[in-house]
Design a protein around this motif. Structure first.
Motif, PDB file in Angstrom:
ATOM      1  N   ASP A 103       0.886  -1.214  -0.179  1.00 36.20           N
ATOM      2  CA  ASP A 103       0.330  -0.243   0.067  1.00 36.20           C
ATOM      3  C   ASP A 103       0.770   1.121  -0.536  1.00 36.20           C
ATOM      4  N   GLY A 122       2.769   3.135  -3.671  1.00 37.48           N
ATOM      5  CA  GLY A 122       2.249   4.597  -4.089  1.00 37.48           C
ATOM      6  C   GLY A 122       3.595   5.651  -4.389  1.00 37.48           C
ATOM      7  N   LYS A 159       4.508   4.736  -7.262  1.00 36.16           N
ATOM      8  CA  LYS A 159       4.244   5.707  -8.365  1.00 36.16           C
ATOM      9  C   LYS A 159       3.736   7.173  -8.918  1.00 36.16           C
ATOM     10  N   ASN A 160       4.903   8.135  -7.502  1.00 33.03           N
ATOM     11  CA  ASN A 160       5.435   9.336  -7.569  1.00 33.03           C
ATOM     12  C   ASN A 160       5.986   9.178  -8.289  1.00 33.03           C
ATOM     13  N   ALA A 220       0.288   8.885   0.433  1.00 36.07           N
ATOM     14  CA  ALA A 220       1.539   7.427   0.084  1.00 36.07           C
ATOM     15  C   ALA A 220       0.938   7.766  -2.430  1.00 36.07           C
ATOM     16  N   GLN A 221      -0.117   7.407  -2.251  1.00 31.72           N
ATOM     17  CA  GLN A 221      -0.921   8.029  -3.108  1.00 31.72           C
ATOM     18  C   GLN A 221      -0.889   8.437  -3.952  1.00 31.72           C
ATOM     19  N   ASN A 222      -0.829   9.665  -3.159  1.00 32.43           N
ATOM     20  CA  ASN A 222      -1.116  10.930  -3.722  1.00 32.43           C
ATOM     21  C   ASN A 222       0.245  12.432  -3.192  1.00 32.43           C
TER      22      ASN A 222
END
Length: 298
Positions: free
Chosen positions: A15, A19, A22-23, A130-132
């Protein structure tokens, strides 16, 4: 803005690590990654990452490597035995996992003389952060290492706090933060159960709490998940927070500092983890709801 040419590795693509990856990729960096779970590797490749066959392969040629594993033992094995030997002098390991301060310090000592710098930088913000790319980083390391790693860190974080120079100092600040977070969560869980037993609607509780002096992102997230009955799959697994609270208590015991509220929070999370091993943090509320027979719904 010109993208600094860097190659970044990410070890642990769950999880939080997914992230980070991804970033890093979105920022224009070449990113190699490794995880033991094949499904996570496939998702990483779909993002545009370069899958590696091992942690060492992911670290080979990398200027900086994020390590986002679960335990101190895992972090030591990955960093000392696999990642650091594959990296060139002058590169940086970013320890973003939350572990005991003494464990981070031991990893730092193991890297002494290798030419590989360790930045002890646990994070806060959970799955959404983490995702953003909006994580808060509590970074401890030399100025030179932090400066070298800054482009990679800025790709995943909205706020970078330099909290010290020695490995273990980042983990120490994170433990203090988790002591507070545990207390906040415990208060939300118990007040939500109290409101349910009294027949107050969840939307009323939410609107009042988040707009009061007690309102904060942690309170908002907890209440929204409780009243919408989202107890799994929110990216905040109960085992992670429970682990963090055990770190708090271990540190407090070693320093002789009473932690009355954090110890209660740890026991609440222990109950929730035992009763709902696949649940997220908000599952703890269900323990009291089961006792009273009342649930809080929106």
């Amino acid at each position: 803005m010109e993208v600094v040419a860097m190659r970044i590795g990410v070890i642990g693509l769950g999880d939080m690590g997914s992230g980070l990856a991804k970033n890093v990729i979105a920022a224009g960096f070449e990113c190699t990654g490794f995880d033991l779970a094949q499904g996570r590797m496939e998702a990483f490749a779909a993002l545009g990452g370069i899958p590696a066959a091992s942690a060492a392969e992911a670290a080979t040629g990398a200027d900086a490597v994020f390590v986002m594993v679960m335990t101190g033992a895992q972090a030591h094995d990955v960093i000392v035995d696999q990642v650091a030997p594959a990296m060139a002098p002058g590169s940086v390991v970013l320890l973003t996992a939350t572990i005991l301060p003494d464990e981070a310090a031991a990893i730092g000592r193991a890297l002494d003389g290798t030419g590989i710098a360790l930045v002890d930088t646990p994070v806060s913000g959970g799955f959404p952060g983490a995702q953003n790319g909006t994580l808060v980083m509590m970074a401890a390391g030399s100025d030179a290492a932090l400066d070298r790693a800054r482009p990679a860190m800025e790709a995943v974080s909205a706020t970078i706090h330099r909290v010290g120079t020695e490995p273990g100092m980042g983990q120490t600040v994170k433990a203090c933060l988790q002591s507070l977070n545990g207390a906040i969560f415990a208060g939300v869980f118990e007040s939500a159960a109290l409101a349910a037993a009294a027949g107050v609607k969840g939307q009323v509780v939410h609107d009042v709490f988040v707009n009061s002096s007690a309102g904060c992102p942690a309170v908002r997230a907890a209440l929204e998940n409780i009243i919408d009955r989202r107890f799994e799959g929110t990216g905040s697994h109960i085992a992670t927070m429970y682990k963090d609270l055990t770190i708090v208590m271990d540190m407090a015991r070693s320093l002789g500092v009473p932690q009355f509220t954090a110890s209660t929070a740890m026991q609440l999370f222990q109950a929730g983890k035992t009763r709902y091993p696949n649940g997220d943090n908000w599952s703890v509320t269900r323990i009291t709801e089961e006792i009273t027979g009342k649930e809080l719904h929106r």
